[in-house]
Write a protein that holds these residues in place. Structure first.
Motif, PDB file in Angstrom:
ATOM      1  N   SER A  67      11.096 -44.186 -17.454  1.00 46.45           N
ATOM      2  CA  SER A  67      10.964 -43.912 -18.663  1.00 46.45           C
ATOM      3  C   SER A  67       9.466 -44.436 -19.166  1.00 46.45           C
ATOM      4  N   SER A  69       7.147 -45.945 -17.239  1.00 41.92           N
ATOM      5  CA  SER A  69       6.302 -45.579 -16.426  1.00 41.92           C
ATOM      6  C   SER A  69       5.547 -44.719 -17.349  1.00 41.92           C
ATOM      7  N   LEU A  70       6.073 -42.707 -17.580  1.00 40.82           N
ATOM      8  CA  LEU A  70       6.035 -42.220 -18.221  1.00 40.82           C
ATOM      9  C   LEU A  70       4.956 -42.299 -19.745  1.00 40.82           C
ATOM     10  N   ILE A  71       5.484 -43.031 -20.330  1.00 37.36           N
ATOM     11  CA  ILE A  71       4.951 -43.127 -21.251  1.00 37.36           C
ATOM     12  C   ILE A  71       3.540 -43.618 -21.885  1.00 37.36           C
ATOM     13  N   ASP A  73       2.065 -43.856 -19.162  1.00 39.34           N
ATOM     14  CA  ASP A  73       0.410 -42.519 -18.246  1.00 39.34           C
ATOM     15  C   ASP A  73       0.324 -41.639 -19.236  1.00 39.34           C
ATOM     16  N   ARG A  74       0.895 -41.791 -20.339  1.00 36.69           N
ATOM     17  CA  ARG A  74       0.115 -40.528 -21.308  1.00 36.69           C
ATOM     18  C   ARG A  74      -0.435 -41.265 -22.186  1.00 36.69           C
ATOM     19  N   VAL A  75      -0.272 -42.620 -22.554  1.00 35.17           N
ATOM     20  CA  VAL A  75      -1.263 -43.303 -23.085  1.00 35.17           C
ATOM     21  C   VAL A  75      -2.646 -43.744 -22.760  1.00 35.17           C
ATOM     22  N   LYS A  76      -2.633 -43.842 -21.229  1.00 35.35           N
ATOM     23  CA  LYS A  76      -3.731 -44.184 -20.203  1.00 35.35           C
ATOM     24  C   LYS A  76      -4.545 -42.360 -20.592  1.00 35.35           C
ATOM     25  N   GLN A  77      -3.802 -41.220 -20.514  1.00 36.03           N
ATOM     26  CA  GLN A  77      -4.287 -40.047 -20.605  1.00 36.03           C
ATOM     27  C   GLN A  77      -5.580 -39.909 -22.028  1.00 36.03           C
ATOM     28  N   ARG A  78      -4.554 -41.030 -22.928  1.00 35.26           N
ATOM     29  CA  ARG A  78      -5.523 -40.758 -24.178  1.00 35.26           C
ATOM     30  C   ARG A  78      -6.638 -41.018 -24.787  1.00 35.26           C
ATOM     31  N   GLN A  84      -2.886 -51.816 -18.098  1.00 37.19           N
ATOM     32  CA  GLN A  84      -1.516 -51.889 -18.876  1.00 37.19           C
ATOM     33  C   GLN A  84      -0.975 -53.043 -17.494  1.00 37.19           C
TER      34      GLN A  84
END
Length: 210
Positions: A67, A69-71, A73-78, A84
């Protein structure tokens, strides 16, 4: 964060030899059961700006790691510049199995330890031991210490906690000192700060004789 920062600064300020030359120190943060806390990301970003060699690892249950990791990943995209930690699925109750193997890989990894006079590992435990099986917290403390000692005299470590130590009723500092000492840790008396609640013990300990 402030307690961990103080331990990082303490490690960075240690000197080597009588001439007082500053050591080349690498820092490893290992957060036990970090959950969804973002402390490691925050510290990585802060110390990267100072060119301090810091890496961070978070050990937690597999469902939490997936869970989070998904969060992240979204932070990294923005925010592509976000640093991390490495998330590792580990059941902390499995002290002699996956925990031991994971800690050995992290702490004794020669790829990270090269070209450093000293490697300082900071273990962070916040509200984790209260959920572990009886006997595990004490065994875990011994494992943390023993793994660091395997690295030899160039390895040092701190244990920063806001948790509940075993065999320590209330906020009794003598019991806390004894429990940590049995596991090979030296409690910093001036940072012992018991409080109400389940995770009632707060403090910092360093390896004995290190």
């Amino acid at each position: 964060d402030n307690v961990i920062k103080l331990e990082i600064e303490h490690a960075l300020n240690r000197t080597n030899g009588e001439n007082g030359d500053t050591c080349t120190t690498k820092i490893k943060l290992i957060s036990l059961g970090a959950g969804y806390d973002i402390r490691c990301s925050r510290l990585l970003s802060q110390y990267s700006q100072r060119n301090v060699d810091v890496v961070a690892y978070e050990l937690d249950l597999e469902n939490v790691v997936k869970s989070k990791s998904l969060i992240l990943d979204r932070v990294k995209q923005r925010r592509p510049e976000t640093l991390q930690p490495t998330l590792i699925a580990t059941d902390l109750n499995d002290v002699d199995g996956t925990v031991k193997a994971t800690l050995e890989e992290i702490i004794l990894n020669p790829n990270f330890n090269a070209d450093a006079d000293r490697i300082h590992t900071i273990f962070v435990s916040e509200g984790v031991m209260i959920y572990l099986n009886p006997g595990v917290p004490s065994s875990l403390l011994k494992l943390l210490r023993n793994t660091v000692l395997e690295g030899g005299e160039t390895h040092t470590a701190s244990f920063c906690f806001a948790d509940r130590l075993e065999n320590v009723p209330g906020g009794d500092i003598n019991s806390a000192t004894k429990e940590l000492s049995i596991a090979g840790w030296d409690l910093s008396v001036d940072q012992w700060c018991p409080k109400p609640g389940l995770a009632r013990h707060m403090g910092v300990a360093r390896l004995l004789d290190k």
